[in-house]
Design an enzyme around this catalytic site. Sequence first.
Site, PDB file in Angstrom:
ATOM      1  NE  ARG A 191       0.799  11.203  -2.961  1.00 53.82           N
ATOM      2  CZ  ARG A 191      -0.356  10.896  -2.386  1.00 53.82           C
ATOM      3  NH1 ARG A 191      -1.326  10.359  -3.105  1.00 53.82           N
ATOM      4  NH2 ARG A 191      -0.556  11.115  -1.099  1.00 53.82           N
ATOM      5  CG  ASP A 214      -2.309   4.604   3.516  1.00 50.11           C
ATOM      6  OD1 ASP A 214      -2.106   4.966   2.337  1.00 50.11           O
ATOM      7  OD2 ASP A 214      -3.314   4.966   4.169  1.00 50.11           O
ATOM      8  CG  HIS A 245      -2.045   0.983   1.119  1.00 48.71           C
ATOM      9  ND1 HIS A 245      -3.331   0.693   1.531  1.00 48.71           N
ATOM     10  CD2 HIS A 245      -2.100   2.254   0.643  1.00 48.71           C
ATOM     11  CE1 HIS A 245      -4.109   1.738   1.329  1.00 48.71           C
ATOM     12  NE2 HIS A 245      -3.369   2.710   0.793  1.00 48.71           N
ATOM     13  CG  ASN A 276      -5.372   7.389  -4.661  1.00 49.26           C
ATOM     14  OD1 ASN A 276      -4.518   6.510  -4.683  1.00 49.26           O
ATOM     15  ND2 ASN A 276      -5.593   8.142  -3.592  1.00 49.26           N
ATOM     16  CE  LYS A 306      -7.880   1.483  -1.881  1.00 49.33           C
ATOM     17  NZ  LYS A 306      -6.770   2.410  -1.662  1.00 49.33           N
TER      18      LYS A 306
END
Length: 452
Positions: free
Chosen positions: A67, A312, A63, A97, A148
């Site tokens: 970027r 994360d 996780h 994302n 995801k």
Amino acid sequence: MNLAVDLILKNAKVYLPEKIVEAGIAIDGERIVKVAKETNLPSASEKIDLDGLLILPGIIDVHVHLRDQELSYKEDFYSGTCAAANGGVSLVVDMPNNKPVTMDSKTLRERMELASKKVVVNTAFYSAFPENTREIKHITGVGARAFKIFLSHKVGGLNPDDENAVIDAFKEVAENGLLVAVHAEDGFLLRKKIEEISLENRDDLDAYLEVHSPEAEVNGIKRAIGLMRKSNVHVHICHVSVADGLKAILGAKSDGHPITCEITPHHLLLSEKHLRRIGSIALTNPPLRSLSDASYLRWALENNLIDIVASDHAPHAIFEKDASSIWNVSAGIAGIETMLPLMLNMVNIGQISLPTLVRSLSEKPSRIFEFKGRGRIMEGAYADLVVVDLKKEWTIDSTEFYSKAKFSPFDGWRIKGKPVKTFTNGILVMDEGEIIVKPGSGKVIGWQRGFI
């Protein structure tokens, strides 16, 4: 006549499944060819004397937000994977994302091609869901490791509020042999609470905690379990932070359903009281919870009730972590360089065992995400290794991070235990805190069936 291998790591302690042995490791090319006493190892072009230090399987962090692209001011593939190597991580799985969102075969291929020129450790990729479920097969073919979904809001082409569309997409993922990682927060409950709070013009920390409540997470986890039952896809719940959420997952597991989960070091070791003291540097989503939740998660980890620990790693520019309104603060903690050290410290102070650390950081990530030949030290496996000094005492200082995000809620923590060398595919990437390879020396990992 015995031919020389490329490298021997000698005078070490080696973590093998179920035991630690005093031995050396012979590496040829990308693979481990022998684990044995030095007298039984082949000759080698190069030898590294580890002076009795411990060799663990390389850490697999499932996780990570690397970027890059239009968000490269926060982090890029080079800085993020240098941070990984510095933290003893030999393989990362990048979240979708991004900007642009990784959500179809084109955006995934572009991202993988860019990464191949920059990464210094092995890197695999998630995809968000495409608009057309038929595209899932093509995304899998390009090399996505998993899909995801954020149940809280739309990321990619799939509306998480459209129950039938989500079930159809999950079924398609199952047919392609992948899993779905879930950010489990109830979007309906979030929006309802945001409406209430906006009427009161509240923009403080308490407002944020009321929106991102334990109830929102537990409801999200229960919804994910329902979606799993209707689709029969393997669901992996990300960053579990509350005891009741984990208990719901364990209930589904006991019924034989294909579900796994992960936790983060910050949810294990920090609580809401730290958030209130440290402030927005410690703001993440899900937020830090109660002391009792953190205590339960630590107990559950040691008792093999949690599958994976993942960082994360969510880097931001420092100015994005400071705003007068809590709604303008970017949530996320830069955690990839502190994850293994924090867990080594937990081993040293008796909070978890070394087998728990290896199981949750290497073995189970490999097994669940099907990284063939990784996650364990054995002959024939890839030489993804981390050498740790369990006795090294030091202080976390985020100004020394390789990540562009030079902030941490763990700043100033005194730690015992540190990764001192990281090997990826038989190559020494990090040596005593220095990155000694060029960008692109890591590999982009595509899809492959099977695991060890």
